[in-house]
Scaffold this active site. Structure first.
Site, short mmCIF file in Angstrom:
data_model
loop_
_atom_site.label_atom_id
_atom_site.label_comp_id
_atom_site.label_asym_id
_atom_site.label_seq_id
_atom_site.Cartn_x
_atom_site.Cartn_y
_atom_site.Cartn_z
NE ARG A 194 -13.32 17.21 1.67
CZ ARG A 194 -14.13 18.14 1.13
NH1 ARG A 194 -14.51 18.03 -0.14
NH2 ARG A 194 -14.54 19.16 1.85
CE1 TYR A 211 -4.40 -7.13 3.00
CE2 TYR A 211 -6.36 -5.77 2.79
CZ TYR A 211 -5.17 -6.07 3.42
OH TYR A 211 -4.75 -5.28 4.45
CE LYS A 267 -0.06 -3.77 1.78
NZ LYS A 267 -1.26 -4.45 1.30
CG ASP A 311 -5.81 -5.82 -5.15
OD1 ASP A 311 -4.67 -5.39 -5.41
OD2 ASP A 311 -6.24 -5.92 -3.99
#
Ligand SMILES: *Cc1c(COP(=O)(O)O)cnc(C)c1O
Length: 379
Positions: A46, A98, A195, A170
């Site tokens: 982690r 978004y 993306k 972003d």
């Protein structure tokens, strides 16, 4: 090093144990220690994973940043940033955003006492008016989704710097190949690596890239404490995707421009949003701020008829109807009912997002086939 060389080589060394040229998928949860606390820099997956480390270093190089942190998704990266704040802190975000970003802000963090203001930021002076001493962060997307407006990163950064406020950009739509917000004064760059970075519609991942050491430590602490890490297989896929980012983006840009030009002269099309068109209101700013105009195009049909827009979207044979963007294949989306359904209709319409808007993620197929598909579907 120039971009194409960095995409393939930055942060990447042959595997020290075998010489494997491709970074191995370190599918492990823990690492053996020689003696308590004596280890090779990896303790528990982690906290760190070697496949992830390589991807983070590669992404940092592509955005001209010092540090990269990868997350289980783009929204997990957003979640980590929002956890930097406390009740009463105020965040200003651009209003053409978004849908999932709007949702996590309003439906999750507003409930915890963070305060959000959504305003149009194409005119940076709007920020001067809205910013207050309680404003701890400004959040922008550019080009915006789905209206493809451009926000002037440098002008916004001048304001946030003067007010000692964080600026997050972003950069998902542009990708680091077309735009590097840290160079323009942003503090944190966010990507949905799902993306263009991944580029093949086969994984979900997010990333943050930044320069500040202290802020990096706080975000790494939050990641380790909250656990939103990507798996090593996904890190491998994104690393592999990035190796062709530059050539994919070149073709996305070429195809999207031809499609935007085709749509602009189509008698049934009333409006085309693409920053590469000379009649785009911020074409000059886009030319200054970006090295190309990207693969996203949105348009409206004359008459504003929703059934007609739906008929067009159902008629495509090469474009697939689906959420997401940035893959090699062309996709079409109906923002009002899909990506932006989480934004209330009146909020959407106030911002200029009509229910009849069609958004295209132009892929890297032969553009002649894409144009034929549009011709057939629009009729
Ligand atoms: C998809 C997307 C996100 C969210 O990323 P996920 O990987 O889906 O969590 C954030 N911003 C933009 C611009 C996006 O397109």
């Amino acid at each position: 090093m120039k971009f194409a060389t960095k995409a393939i080589h930055a942060g990447i060394e042959p595997d020290p144990t075998t010489g494997a040229i491709m970074t191995p998928i370190y599918q492990t949860s823990t690492y053996v220690q020689e003696s308590p606390g004596k280890h090779k820099g990896y303790e528990y997956a982690r906290t760190q994973n070697p496949t992830r480390t390589v991807l983070q270093n590669n992404l940092a190089a592509l955005e001209n940043g010092q540090h990269g942190i990868c997350y289980a998704s783009g929204l997990a990266a957003t979640d980590a940033i929002l956890k930097l704040f406390k009740p009463g802190d105020e965040i200003i975000a651009s209003n053409d955003l978004y849908g999932g970003t709007y949702r996590i802000m309003v439906r999750v963090f507003q409930e915890y006492g963070l305060k959000f203001k959504f305003i149009g930021l194409e005119n940076p002076s709007a920020l001067e008016t809205a910013i207050t001493p309680a404003t701890k962060m400004v959040w922008i997307e550019t080009p915006t989704n789905p209206l493809l407006r451009i926000v002037d990163i440098q002008s916004i950064a001048a304001i946030t710097k003067a007010k000692n406020t964080l600026l997050v950009v972003d950069n998902t739509f542009a990708s680091p190949y077309l735009q590097n917000p840290l160079d323009l004064g942003a503090d944190i760059v966010l990507h949905s690596a799902t993306k263009y970075l991944g580029g093949h519609s086969d994984t979900v991942m997010g990333a943050l890239i930044l320069n500040d050491d202290e802020l990096t430590k706080r975000l790494e602490f939050i990641q380790n404490a909250c656990g939103a890490v990507p798996g090593p297989q996904d890190c491998f896929l994104v690393l592999r995707g990035i190796k062709t980012l530059h050539i994919r983006m070149q073709r996305h840009c070429e195809n999207a421009l031809k499609i935007a030009q085709y749509l602009s002269q189509h008698p049934k099309v009333s409006k085309v949003n693409y920053p590469g068109l000379e009649n785009h209101p911020q074409h000059e700013l886009a030319k200054r701020q970006m090295r190309g105009f990207g693969g996203m195009v949105s348009f409206e049909l004359h008459g504003d008829s929703l059934p007609e827009a739906v008929r067009v979207m159902e008629s495509f044979q090469v474009f697939s109807l689906g959420e997401s963007l940035g893959g090699v294949e062309s996709l079409c989306t109906h923002p009002a009912s899909m990506t932006h359904a989480s934004i209330p209709k009146e909020e959407r319409e106030k911002n200029g997002l009509k229910d009849t808007l069609i958004r295209l993620s132009v892929g890297i197929e032969d553009v002649d086939d894409l144009i034929k598909d549009l011709e057939r579907a629009i009729g």
